[in-house]
Design a protein around this motif. Structure first.
Motif, short mmCIF file in Angstrom:
data_model
loop_
_atom_site.label_atom_id
_atom_site.label_comp_id
_atom_site.label_asym_id
_atom_site.label_seq_id
_atom_site.Cartn_x
_atom_site.Cartn_y
_atom_site.Cartn_z
N ASP A 154 0.83 -1.20 0.00
CA ASP A 154 0.00 0.00 0.00
C ASP A 154 0.87 1.25 0.00
O ASP A 154 0.56 2.24 -0.69
CB ASP A 154 -0.92 0.02 1.22
N LEU A 155 1.94 1.22 0.77
CA LEU A 155 2.85 2.36 0.83
C LEU A 155 3.50 2.60 -0.53
O LEU A 155 3.60 3.74 -1.00
CB LEU A 155 3.93 2.13 1.90
N ARG A 156 3.94 1.52 -1.14
CA ARG A 156 4.59 1.65 -2.45
C ARG A 156 3.60 2.17 -3.49
O ARG A 156 3.93 3.07 -4.29
CB ARG A 156 5.16 0.30 -2.89
N ARG A 157 2.39 1.64 -3.47
CA ARG A 157 1.38 2.07 -4.43
C ARG A 157 1.06 3.55 -4.25
O ARG A 157 0.91 4.29 -5.23
CB ARG A 157 0.12 1.23 -4.27
N ALA A 158 0.99 3.99 -3.01
CA ALA A 158 0.70 5.40 -2.73
C ALA A 158 1.83 6.29 -3.24
O ALA A 158 1.57 7.35 -3.83
CB ALA A 158 0.49 5.60 -1.24
N PHE A 159 3.07 5.87 -3.02
CA PHE A 159 4.20 6.72 -3.42
C PHE A 159 4.35 6.76 -4.94
O PHE A 159 4.56 7.82 -5.52
CB PHE A 159 5.49 6.23 -2.77
N GLU A 160 4.25 5.62 -5.55
CA GLU A 160 4.36 5.59 -7.01
C GLU A 160 3.16 6.28 -7.66
O GLU A 160 3.27 6.81 -8.78
CB GLU A 160 4.50 4.15 -7.49
N GLY A 161 2.04 6.29 -6.96
CA GLY A 161 0.85 6.95 -7.48
C GLY A 161 1.01 8.46 -7.60
O GLY A 161 0.26 9.10 -8.35
#
Length: 230
Positions: A154-161
């Motif tokens: 979730d953290l990675r998806r949020a940052f890459e988003g």
């Protein structure tokens, strides 16, 4: 022999029967009382006065963590929050609305206080690391809308988003791990010293408010915290 019980019942019913005028009068009184109560709540001081509290004033100075808002703002607002805190998520949206309505004049100090467990702490560490990449605020906004479990994916998806480079974020966090942990420890100590009971909490030079606020509540806090001009 007359039925005194029945008679008594009829007399009692007559005594409590209200006319239409009585009902309207009572309804008006209730409505007026509610309006007065709301007016009193809206005019009552927001939070507690901490203008003479040295611990509160110290918490607003020498902060080396993420900041935002108007860099020249005369109102200083420190925000104690946790990305997994449901009330913090609501308050973040309300604060954004209040700031947009005000149009400037408020400088923000983002004091991450991860009290919801290891996932919250990991999110806070990465968010502070994102500040070195100039992405704290957009990443924080994304985290407040991410699944509350805050798993690594979730953290990675949020940052890459938000267009961030995940590998660069991990490198930034690793390079500043000790400094980030010291900053989190300082914030936790401040919260303890101030007697904060949880997140979110909001601190200005003159007021301390615990709990989420609606946009109007933030507007009141800003007005109460604006420096007076001589």
């Amino acid at each position: 022999m007359p039925d005194s019980t029945a008679g008594g019942g009829d007399a009692s019913a007559s005594a409590v029967r209200m006319s239409r005028r009585d009902v309207l009068t009572l309804a008006g009184a209730v409505a007026a009382g509610g309006a007065l109560s709301l007016a009193v709540r809206r005019s009552a001081p927001l939070g507690i006065d901490i203008a003479a509290n040295p611990a509160a004033q110290a918490a607003l100075t020498g902060f080396g963590g993420p900041s935002g808002g108007d860099p020249e703002g005369r109102i200083l607002l420190a925000i104690y929050s946790d990305f997994a805190c449901p009330a913090c998520r609501v308050a973040d949206r309300a604060l954004a609305d209040a700031l947009a309505e005000r149009g400037g004049g408020v400088r923000l100090l983002f004091k991450d206080w991860p009290i919801f467990g290891p996932a919250s702490r990991r999110a806070a560490q990465l968010a502070i690391a994102a500040d070195t990449l100039g992405l704290y605020r957009p990443f924080a906004a994304a985290l407040y809308t991410a699944p509350v479990r805050l798993a690594e994916a979730d953290l990675r998806r949020a940052f890459e988003g938000i267009g961030g480079d995940w590998a660069a974020l991990l490198a930034a966090q690793a390079a500043r791990a000790a400094a980030i942990d010291r900053l989190l420890a300082r914030t936790a100590q401040e919260a303890f010293t101030l007697g904060l009971r949880g997140t979110p909490s909001f601190l200005t030079r003159s007021r301390l408010v615990e709990g989420a606020l609606p946009p109007r509540g933030f507007a009141r806090l800003f007005d109460a915290s604006a420096p007076t001009t001589g």
